[in-house]
Design an enzyme around this catalytic site. Sequence first.
Site, PDB file in Angstrom:
ATOM      1  N   GLY A 137       0.800  -1.220   0.000  1.00 26.57           N
ATOM      2  CA  GLY A 137       0.000   0.000   0.000  1.00 26.57           C
ATOM      3  C   GLY A 137       0.831   1.269   0.000  1.00 26.57           C
ATOM      4  O   GLY A 137       0.310   2.349   0.276  1.00 26.57           O
ATOM      5  N   GLU A 185       7.578  -4.464   9.752  1.00 24.31           N
ATOM      6  CA  GLU A 185       8.189  -5.664  10.323  1.00 24.31           C
ATOM      7  C   GLU A 185       7.899  -5.921  11.799  1.00 24.31           C
ATOM      8  O   GLU A 185       7.756  -7.063  12.212  1.00 24.31           O
ATOM      9  CB  GLU A 185       9.711  -5.602  10.113  1.00 24.31           C
ATOM     10  CG  GLU A 185      10.094  -5.671   8.650  1.00 24.31           C
ATOM     11  CD  GLU A 185      11.549  -5.341   8.429  1.00 24.31           C
ATOM     12  OE1 GLU A 185      12.317  -6.252   8.126  1.00 24.31           O
ATOM     13  OE2 GLU A 185      11.913  -4.161   8.583  1.00 24.31           O
TER      14      GLU A 185
END
Lengths: 82, 163, 764
Positions: free
Chosen positions: C479, C718
């Site tokens: 995105g 992450e």
Amino acid sequence: MTVRVHLSSNLRGPTDGIADIKGSGTTVGALIDDLDHQYPGLGDTLRSGVSVVIDGLLIAHPQYHQLNDGVQVFFVPQSAGG
Amino acid sequence: MSRVHVTCTINGDPVEFLCDGGQTLLDALRDEVGLTGAKEGCGTGDCGTCSVVMDGRLLCSCLVLAAEAEGSIVSTVEGMADGDDLHPLQQCFLEGAALQCGICTPGFLIAAKALLDRNPDPTETEVRYGLAGNLCRCTGYDKIVRSVMDAAKKINAGTGDHH
Amino acid sequence: MTITEPKPSYKYVGTRLVRPDGLEKVTGRARFAADLNIAGQLHAVVVRSPHAHARIVSIDTSAAEAMPGVKSVITGDDFPAVDSSHRQYDMCVNVIARDKVFYEGHAVAAVAAATLKQAQAAAAAVKVDYEVLPAVLTIDEALADNAPVLHSHMLTRGAEPPAEAASNVAAVTRFSGGNIEAGFAEADIVIEREFSTKPVHQGYIEPHACVADTGQDGYATIWCSSQGHFNVRSSTATLLGWETTRIKVMPAEIGGGFGGKTTIYLEPLAVALSSQAGRPVKMVMTRSEVFRATGPSPSTKIRVKLGAKKDGTLIAGDAYLVYSNGAYAGAGGMLGAMTVFESYNIANFGVEALDVVMNTARSAAYRAPAAPLTAFATETVLDEIAEKLGIEAMELRLKNAVTEGDLSTMGFPLARIGFVECLEAIRSHPHFNAPLAPNQGRGLAAGYWFNIGESSSATVNLNEDGTATVVTGSPDIGGSRASMALMAAEELGIDPHDIRPVVGDTEAVGFTDVTEGSRATFATGMAVVQACRNMVVELRGRAAKMMEVEVDDINWVDGHAVYVGNGDSASGSSGDSAAKESLSLAAIARKAKRTGGPLTATGSLEAHGAGPAFAVHLCDVEVDPGTGVVRIVRYTAAQDAGTAIHPSYVEGQIQGGVAQGVGWALNEEYIYAPDGVMENPGFLDYRVPVASDLPMIDAVIVEVPNPAHPYGVRGVGEAGIVPPIPAVANAIHSATGCRIRDLPMSPVRVLEAITAGGASANGS
């Protein structure tokens, strides 16, 4: 100019375990050259796979990064990511 | 080996194509018909990325021989929108951020439409089990499930009437 | 729910724009790598080793070459020799084996033919004569005194004294601080535990795929999905011994990567085949190939020992980490060493980490590589300390959490971080004190990830209709195009719908590093902001010309050049007096031809100051005491995003990380037969979480802006995968009294632990 240098603990082989040292140079590259004179072998240790932190900023490729008076340069291992 | 001639209806259009006897419906859709919306994620029916509806049944097109499509009616993601009007599921997926990389999205949309056709007002659990044949590795399914439930509401309220 | 520090109010940043690439993706029109076909293309397949460790005695391709439709067959001999001292040696010999194969699935040859079927038949006819060697399949085997050595050139980096003989240990990393013996001596409680984990796969749903076309002029074009097409270009050129500029890489939409598409596998083979055959070549991996030959995570054995005072103050930590990176050297252990104690103030610590090799697929980065496994160890031991000291798990973490100014394991003072804010967000969440049902338990865990900067480029072109095209070099994996549009909209002051963000090929935009290390919105976002600010300087100059005023009298406000001078300089001029107050971006763009030509600006930078990300997760499980099946019943995940440019996709990153972490915790593992053949290379037997395995995942965005980014962005991709494994493990303990320290925490393992009466699988 002279700056304060801190080595992360995995980088202290050439300094016999000393963490906090001093060196001079107008750039990080010049500083590393100076440190290598003081501690033979430290140059090789610091030139590859090592980043610096200066004023809280992580800099991955610092060779030509200008050093200002009074800063402390922290040498740290380079990180990676996925 | 001679090729098999298949005549069927895909997304409302009459379609003819030639395929090998061993070719899957997925490969025929992608390589012979030129509809690449259905994807191959595994080739073994485990990921649902190739989901299509054939004669009213949701299935993995990688597990169906193309020759079996003879005379059938096939729906793929390319047929979901009505011209420029998106299906409420498509609209809700967009607004609900139900896609990240988007590779699984066509399969989820087809599977979700099959679910809502069968069960227009599913509970969250029913949505989760209804979509359990489709893998998504990006979203954690949260926004997909919410978007399917939002679409169901929209359709049931008549605000997203479609097809 | 969002916790927001006082921050500037933005018009577009922080809104939930419908992603610009979304329509193509919901209608099935988006082009992923395998969707591309070029007239005249051949289909190629890879011949892979059936052995985990073998010497290649000979390869006979003559029968394959004679088969119908076959246009080209290549082996390692078709690529320039590469010396083991080469920086990318591992990558080179992993893409195509030279004298030895190091894992089952290692590529040894490739065949291109007119049809896929012909290529498959010819691949089966390639005769490879192997001398099978003993395979090293576990960490213990790799470290054994008499272990077969995989790489005769592998001298342990970092060994003291320097290594003289080759071994399976690629590197040793040590960190320390304070006085570890004195620290443990001062501790009131010391707990030491061992953990083991298996390789898991990133599990992206799109298999690796590419099309390559080498022209008569010797220049090649590659269409592929990757996390970094500039890296595909340079790595492919390295393997082929070509100049980089002979290759152009066109980024296709990428169907998931999670670190696994930061390296390359197929592209050099496709280019070499195309060069030989004089035709375009398409290659698509099967799922089995993806599992067997592309990057799983490392496997590990970890020992963590922590000492604390009665009041919960951590005072000493010792960690011994062994990471197997598969067939070649990797950095798992090194990254583990950098993360294992990074979240907490521990005055006296020592860490030793080994990176070892063995005969399994070469590991690749997987989302916060190494950190989920060190978090598993540290956060589980912390939980046990809290339990034994009678301190709440939350209080123990708050007491020891690092904050701004505290020293990193690497010795530098941390900049502004949001760890404590994440802990507090979880503590104040309704989930924290919600009642639990029978057989349910609740686990808390935290996680840390560095995030990185690297190089990024962006070009902004203003179009004659007043819209903008923003070109970057970052493949959009989750995105990021939407985020680029929002940041550009904020800078330029135009509606984000009037901005088209695109990912440019290697000749259309400046060099950009791989989308990794949670860097796209951070670093490429900085390049976009820089390009937009350069554009605004240009726009002010053009407006000054149009208004016939000094540029210093023009401010850029909300998409308009606004005249703020006293009017004297413009008096009596022949300028368009109606335009003197303000000119819109569109008005300036329309007249670009008359004011100096096209409006284009670039931004290129090496991003400094990536901000560390912290995440804190709370997980409820229900454990079936009869079967050992663990069901996740509630999950809340807080994470410091710095500033959430697009909250929906920040939440999505968090939720996706949780799902992958839960799969890692409960189900996922590579299973090898005794000869090193992977036994579960498919989604049926390698089970990733499906929708019915998970509840809603409540993503709590914490915003402690990163001072180094113009909008305060930290990477968010992450950190969300770091806490789930220990959060699940701690929840299972809360439900059953059992501490499980070996992954995956499968029903069999949980049931064994329950049956053993609360003892862990490796004793407690």
